[in-house]
Design an enzyme around this catalytic site. Sequence first.
Site, mmCIF file in Angstrom:
data_model
loop_
_atom_site.group_PDB
_atom_site.id
_atom_site.type_symbol
_atom_site.label_atom_id
_atom_site.label_comp_id
_atom_site.label_asym_id
_atom_site.label_seq_id
_atom_site.Cartn_x
_atom_site.Cartn_y
_atom_site.Cartn_z
ATOM 1 N N THR A 12 0.826 -1.220 0.000
ATOM 2 C CA THR A 12 0.000 0.000 0.000
ATOM 3 C C THR A 12 0.849 1.255 0.000
ATOM 4 O OG1 THR A 12 -1.851 -1.051 1.100
ATOM 5 C CG2 THR A 12 -1.670 1.311 1.387
ATOM 6 N N SER A 54 1.615 -7.388 -1.286
ATOM 7 C CA SER A 54 2.204 -8.491 -0.513
ATOM 8 C C SER A 54 1.289 -9.708 -0.452
ATOM 9 C CB SER A 54 2.588 -8.029 0.892
ATOM 10 O OG SER A 54 1.469 -7.966 1.740
ATOM 11 N N THR A 85 1.437 -4.602 4.116
ATOM 12 C CA THR A 85 1.186 -5.011 5.505
ATOM 13 C C THR A 85 0.522 -6.385 5.620
ATOM 14 O OG1 THR A 85 -0.965 -3.903 5.525
ATOM 15 C CG2 THR A 85 0.948 -2.624 6.283
ATOM 16 N N ASP A 86 -0.157 -6.823 4.556
ATOM 17 C CA ASP A 86 -1.005 -8.006 4.701
ATOM 18 C C ASP A 86 -0.210 -9.275 5.045
ATOM 19 O OD1 ASP A 86 -3.180 -6.431 4.232
ATOM 20 O OD2 ASP A 86 -3.456 -7.037 2.156
#
Length: 332
Positions: A12, A54, A85-86
């Site tokens: 992101t 990710s 972040t995932d």
Amino acid sequence: MKNILMIATGGTIASAEEGNGLAPALTGEQLAGYVPEIAKVCNLDIIQLMNIDSTNMRPRDWLRMAACVEEHYDAYDGFVILHGTDTMAYTAAALSYLVQDSPKPIVLTGSQRPMANPFTDAKLNLFQSVLYAASDTAHDVAVVFGGEVIAGTRARKQRTMSANAFISVNFPTLAMVRGERIVRAGTAPAAPAGPVFYHALNERVIVLKLTPEMHPSIFELLARDYDAVILETFGIGGIPEYEDASYERAIFDWVDSGRTVVLTTQVPEEGLDLGVYEVGRAYADHPGILKGDDMTTEALVAKTMWALGQTRDASELRELFYRPINHDRLPM
Ligand code: ASP
């Protein structure tokens, strides 16, 4: 001034809206350009290793990141990896096993909102990550996010939207970053003696979450594609034994066939103890069954892939699995 290498991989933080949902678009150079304050902290070089969401990150990408750190290890004082972040918690855990005992910090960060968003958390996360990577007291793999420094094996993405997306599971945060200062309780740990680099993972590892009525014959179906099952049991370690379907038989057969079972809990905090209830006792002392104890599922996935990448010998595997690495488990 310290020399820091930033390795950009997407997420992101690098994303822009291009008509089909957010997707990585900005380069690492462009991202660093949003935070000119970095120049006061360190000399920053940038490598664009990939530019992906990710969600699409997999073990081969973890190996590429570790290889990039290894290739440039001597030339830099610290590393910052920009990452979605995932799946950041999986990557942080994987890098903790692929680059062990690193005296130089390897920091992962990203953001919940794109760098160009007016309400972005990206600028502070990037700045504080660089600050931490340039500090004399930082070592090993860590996630720096929302002002918290979390050991790479203890991070979990807990919130899908808020800036404090990550928590440290079953272990204190290593430090806080407040403004431009790194704040720790007590003195910083001594620098480890490594680094030790590893180059192999066995990606044939799956996580299975028990649900009521799930049939143990699932193990037979998994045997074709997987060498290891990480089973998220109920509570502190409950595994059903139905009158018409035996998990005990399915799990012991799986282990007897030379495959690996790791037991953990689906409860988010405080870990596993198979000795407490009758419904877990059958598994408590079986030497072929590995116990996740207080580890996160993300770290169990990465550690099992790493350990099976080094050996298939059962006793060597146990030794690697139970060895505490980058704070991933409390010593037994
Ligand atoms: N889907 C994005 C990713 O993981 C989410 C993020 O970065 O926050 O790449």
